[in-house]
Write a protein that holds these residues in place. Structure first.
Motif, PDB file in Angstrom:
ATOM      1  N   TRP A 196      41.694  41.894  38.598  1.00 24.64           N
ATOM      2  CA  TRP A 196      42.066  42.926  39.561  1.00 24.64           C
ATOM      3  C   TRP A 196      41.717  42.562  40.989  1.00 24.64           C
ATOM      4  CZ3 TRP A 196      45.514  45.630  37.431  1.00 24.64           C
ATOM      5  CH2 TRP A 196      45.423  46.059  36.108  1.00 24.64           C
ATOM      6  N   ASP A 197      40.777  41.665  41.201  1.00 24.98           N
ATOM      7  CA  ASP A 197      40.326  41.371  42.562  1.00 24.98           C
ATOM      8  C   ASP A 197      40.817  40.018  43.084  1.00 24.98           C
ATOM      9  OD1 ASP A 197      38.868  43.761  42.601  1.00 24.98           O
ATOM     10  OD2 ASP A 197      37.137  42.799  41.642  1.00 24.98           O
ATOM     11  N   LEU A 198      41.702  39.357  42.358  1.00 28.48           N
ATOM     12  CA  LEU A 198      42.122  38.025  42.785  1.00 28.48           C
ATOM     13  C   LEU A 198      42.987  38.077  44.043  1.00 28.48           C
ATOM     14  CD1 LEU A 198      42.137  34.990  42.119  1.00 28.48           C
ATOM     15  CD2 LEU A 198      44.277  35.372  40.864  1.00 28.48           C
ATOM     16  N   ILE A 199      43.923  39.037  44.109  1.00 29.89           N
ATOM     17  CA  ILE A 199      44.849  39.141  45.230  1.00 29.89           C
ATOM     18  C   ILE A 199      44.516  40.383  46.048  1.00 29.89           C
ATOM     19  CG2 ILE A 199      47.267  39.223  45.932  1.00 29.89           C
ATOM     20  CD1 ILE A 199      46.456  36.671  44.455  1.00 29.89           C
ATOM     21  N   PRO A 200      44.266  40.249  47.344  1.00 31.56           N
ATOM     22  CA  PRO A 200      43.985  41.430  48.181  1.00 31.56           C
ATOM     23  C   PRO A 200      45.179  42.373  48.204  1.00 31.56           C
ATOM     24  CG  PRO A 200      43.425  39.383  49.327  1.00 31.56           C
ATOM     25  CD  PRO A 200      44.187  38.997  48.102  1.00 31.56           C
ATOM     26  N   PRO A 201      44.971  43.646  48.494  1.00 34.01           N
ATOM     27  CA  PRO A 201      46.070  44.620  48.507  1.00 34.01           C
ATOM     28  C   PRO A 201      46.953  44.466  49.741  1.00 34.01           C
ATOM     29  CG  PRO A 201      44.023  45.685  49.119  1.00 34.01           C
ATOM     30  CD  PRO A 201      43.655  44.282  48.725  1.00 34.01           C
ATOM     31  N   VAL A 202      47.701  43.380  49.797  1.00 30.53           N
ATOM     32  CA  VAL A 202      48.643  43.128  50.895  1.00 30.53           C
ATOM     33  C   VAL A 202      50.027  42.990  50.288  1.00 30.53           C
ATOM     34  CG1 VAL A 202      49.273  41.608  52.795  1.00 30.53           C
ATOM     35  CG2 VAL A 202      46.865  41.921  52.209  1.00 30.53           C
ATOM     36  N   GLY A 203      50.914  43.924  50.587  1.00 26.81           N
ATOM     37  CA  GLY A 203      52.246  43.875  50.002  1.00 26.81           C
ATOM     38  C   GLY A 203      52.363  44.812  48.823  1.00 26.81           C
ATOM     39  N   HIS A 204      53.411  44.598  48.009  1.00 27.85           N
ATOM     40  CA  HIS A 204      53.578  45.377  46.799  1.00 27.85           C
ATOM     41  C   HIS A 204      52.459  45.031  45.815  1.00 27.85           C
ATOM     42  CE1 HIS A 204      57.451  46.744  48.205  1.00 27.85           C
ATOM     43  NE2 HIS A 204      57.924  45.520  48.280  1.00 27.85           N
ATOM     44  N   LYS A 205      52.405  45.760  44.701  1.00 26.39           N
ATOM     45  CA  LYS A 205      51.418  45.437  43.669  1.00 26.39           C
ATOM     46  C   LYS A 205      51.652  44.021  43.158  1.00 26.39           C
ATOM     47  CE  LYS A 205      49.768  49.665  43.654  1.00 26.39           C
ATOM     48  NZ  LYS A 205      48.444  49.978  44.226  1.00 26.39           N
ATOM     49  N   MET A 206      50.584  43.242  43.080  1.00 24.01           N
ATOM     50  CA  MET A 206      50.688  41.857  42.615  1.00 24.01           C
ATOM     51  C   MET A 206      49.590  41.593  41.582  1.00 24.01           C
ATOM     52  SD  MET A 206      51.993  39.663  45.944  1.00 24.01           S
ATOM     53  CE  MET A 206      50.835  40.270  47.198  1.00 24.01           C
ATOM     54  N   PRO A 207      49.779  42.096  40.357  1.00 24.17           N
ATOM     55  CA  PRO A 207      48.755  41.913  39.326  1.00 24.17           C
ATOM     56  C   PRO A 207      48.586  40.447  38.943  1.00 24.17           C
ATOM     57  CG  PRO A 207      50.764  42.819  38.390  1.00 24.17           C
ATOM     58  CD  PRO A 207      50.947  42.837  39.867  1.00 24.17           C
ATOM     59  N   ALA A 208      47.396  40.125  38.508  1.00 27.87           N
ATOM     60  CA  ALA A 208      47.074  38.770  38.061  1.00 27.87           C
ATOM     61  C   ALA A 208      46.290  38.855  36.763  1.00 27.87           C
ATOM     62  CB  ALA A 208      46.271  38.031  39.129  1.00 27.87           C
ATOM     63  N   GLY A 209      46.369  37.793  35.979  1.00 23.87           N
ATOM     64  CA  GLY A 209      45.645  37.778  34.715  1.00 23.87           C
ATOM     65  C   GLY A 209      45.336  36.372  34.260  1.00 23.87           C
ATOM     66  N   VAL A 210      44.382  36.263  33.355  1.00 27.82           N
ATOM     67  CA  VAL A 210      44.012  34.985  32.747  1.00 27.82           C
ATOM     68  C   VAL A 210      44.648  34.930  31.367  1.00 27.82           C
ATOM     69  CG1 VAL A 210      42.130  33.506  31.977  1.00 27.82           C
ATOM     70  CG2 VAL A 210      41.838  34.941  34.004  1.00 27.82           C
ATOM     71  N   LEU A 211      45.533  33.972  31.169  1.00 30.60           N
ATOM     72  CA  LEU A 211      46.258  33.816  29.914  1.00 30.60           C
ATOM     73  C   LEU A 211      45.505  32.863  28.995  1.00 30.60           C
ATOM     74  CD1 LEU A 211      48.930  34.347  28.290  1.00 30.60           C
ATOM     75  CD2 LEU A 211      49.785  32.236  29.352  1.00 30.60           C
ATOM     76  N   ALA A 212      45.211  33.321  27.788  1.00 25.98           N
ATOM     77  CA  ALA A 212      44.527  32.482  26.800  1.00 25.98           C
ATOM     78  C   ALA A 212      45.554  31.597  26.104  1.00 25.98           C
ATOM     79  CB  ALA A 212      43.777  33.351  25.792  1.00 25.98           C
ATOM     80  N   LEU A 213      46.051  30.612  26.820  1.00 22.70           N
ATOM     81  CA  LEU A 213      47.056  29.702  26.267  1.00 22.70           C
ATOM     82  C   LEU A 213      46.410  28.795  25.223  1.00 22.70           C
ATOM     83  CD1 LEU A 213      50.065  28.862  26.673  1.00 22.70           C
ATOM     84  CD2 LEU A 213      49.222  27.087  28.220  1.00 22.70           C
ATOM     85  N   PRO A 214      46.967  28.709  24.018  1.00 24.71           N
ATOM     86  CA  PRO A 214      46.338  27.898  22.969  1.00 24.71           C
ATOM     87  C   PRO A 214      46.248  26.420  23.354  1.00 24.71           C
ATOM     88  CG  PRO A 214      47.990  29.374  22.052  1.00 24.71           C
ATOM     89  CD  PRO A 214      48.149  29.435  23.530  1.00 24.71           C
TER      90      PRO A 214
END
Length: 328
Positions: free
Chosen positions: A186-204
């Motif tokens: 939730w804190d990776l991208i500052p609130p600048v612009g539209h919503k820009m969610p980020a996540g860590v993908l557990a890629l096998p």
């Protein structure tokens, strides 16, 4: 030669015709030379110049006309400037049509991104792309709560059950859907612009991969400052973290702000495989798509196997699919 209102004609003096002939190549080449200087040096400032810069590929093609004119009028100085102008624009644009990257070895990662235009994009068409390409991550912009329900009812919940969503009843909503566990950042991208969610993908098969759903404001009017701030806000690629940025950047590779982002350890996936000139907006209009503003941007250590662009009814953006290779 001019028409005389009393009758007959007035002969234009040869000296005046000669001056006009000499000035014409300069009048033709000067705007293109200024464009080339702005593009190469990254001099665009303000909303209108920033928007105009997206059509640089067409300016590169158009710069051949003043070159031809200068050559035909035997104006050596104007011809020399036209040659430099065409070369500068061509070298800025043409490499995107010739892929030079090698995919390398590692773990496959497939990414699909689509701007859904206030959630109006045809859900069945999106699901057809999901079933055909089997992406590991789906990045959506302008995602509404209703679109989430429609996608899940069409089968996305079973195919991509993991998600980080910030859906809204506006253009500001966005969301990431994934086949594998996805932990929100939730804190990776500052609130600048539209919503820009980020996540860590557990890629096998190795370390997790960070994925960011990109959607800055378009550079219209005063929003050009927020647009620049959004592109500057993305963290640089460094260390052990592999990061993928996918979405509607509202930016092309001819924007200085976009090129600054790429210089911070990223590369444009389409550019790597000769698809960098494939336009993505506006789709489903009377005119065909003319500019490329939707991208999958990857860590420079990530290989690119293929990139393709697809029409989706109901939205003014085309979907972008990228087949990547992530180092182990």
């Amino acid at each position: 030669m001019e028409e005389n209102p009393v009758g007959g004609t007035i002969v234009t003096p040869p000296r005046r015709r000669g001056r006009f002939t000499k000035a014409l190549p300069w009048l033709a080449v000067t705007p293109f030379a200024a464009w080339a200087a702005a593009r190469v040096a990254g001099l665009e400032r303000g909303s209108l110049p920033t928007q105009i810069m997206t059509v640089t590929p067409y300016a590169a093609a158009g710069s051949l006309l003043p070159l031809l004119l200068a050559a035909l009028t035997r104006n050596r100085a104007a011809t020399a400037l036209a040659v430099v102008t065409t070369a500068a624009l061509g070298l800025s644009v043409l490499p995107r049509a010739f892929g030079t990257a090698e995919a390398g070895t590692g773990r496959p990662l497939k990414v699909l991104t689509i701007n859904m235009l206030f959630g109006r994009a045809d859900v069945s068409a999106i699901m057809e792309l999901v079933r055909r390409f089997d992406p590991d991550v789906l990045s959506t912009q302008e995602l509404t709560p209703g679109a989430v329900i429609d996608l899940d009812e069409a089968g996305l919940k079973d195919l991509m059950p993991h998600r980080v969503l910030q859906d809204e009843w506006s253009a500001g909503g966005s969301g990431l859907f994934a086949k594998y566990p996805l932990t929100a950042l939730w804190d990776l991208i500052p609130p600048v612009g539209h919503k820009m969610p980020a996540g860590v993908l557990a890629l096998p098969g190795g370390r997790p991969v960070e994925v960011v759903d990109v959607h800055p404001y378009p550079p219209l009017g005063a929003q050009v400052h927020n647009w620049n701030a959004a592109l500057e806000s993305f963290p640089s690629a460094s260390g052990d973290t592999i990061r993928i940025l996918a979405g509607d950047f509202n930016a092309s590779l001819d924007h200085a702000a976009m090129r600054r982002l790429l210089r911070r350890g990223y590369k444009d996936a389409a550019d790597q495989v000769g698809q960098g000139l494939t336009p993505t907006w506006p789709a489903n209009k009377r005119i065909p798509p003319i500019i490329t503003i939707d991208h999958v941007v990857v860590d420079s250590r990530v290989g690119v196997r293929a990139v393709s662009v697809h029409d989706v009814p109901g939205t003014d953006h085309r979907a972008v699919f990228a087949e990547l290779i992530v180092p182990r």
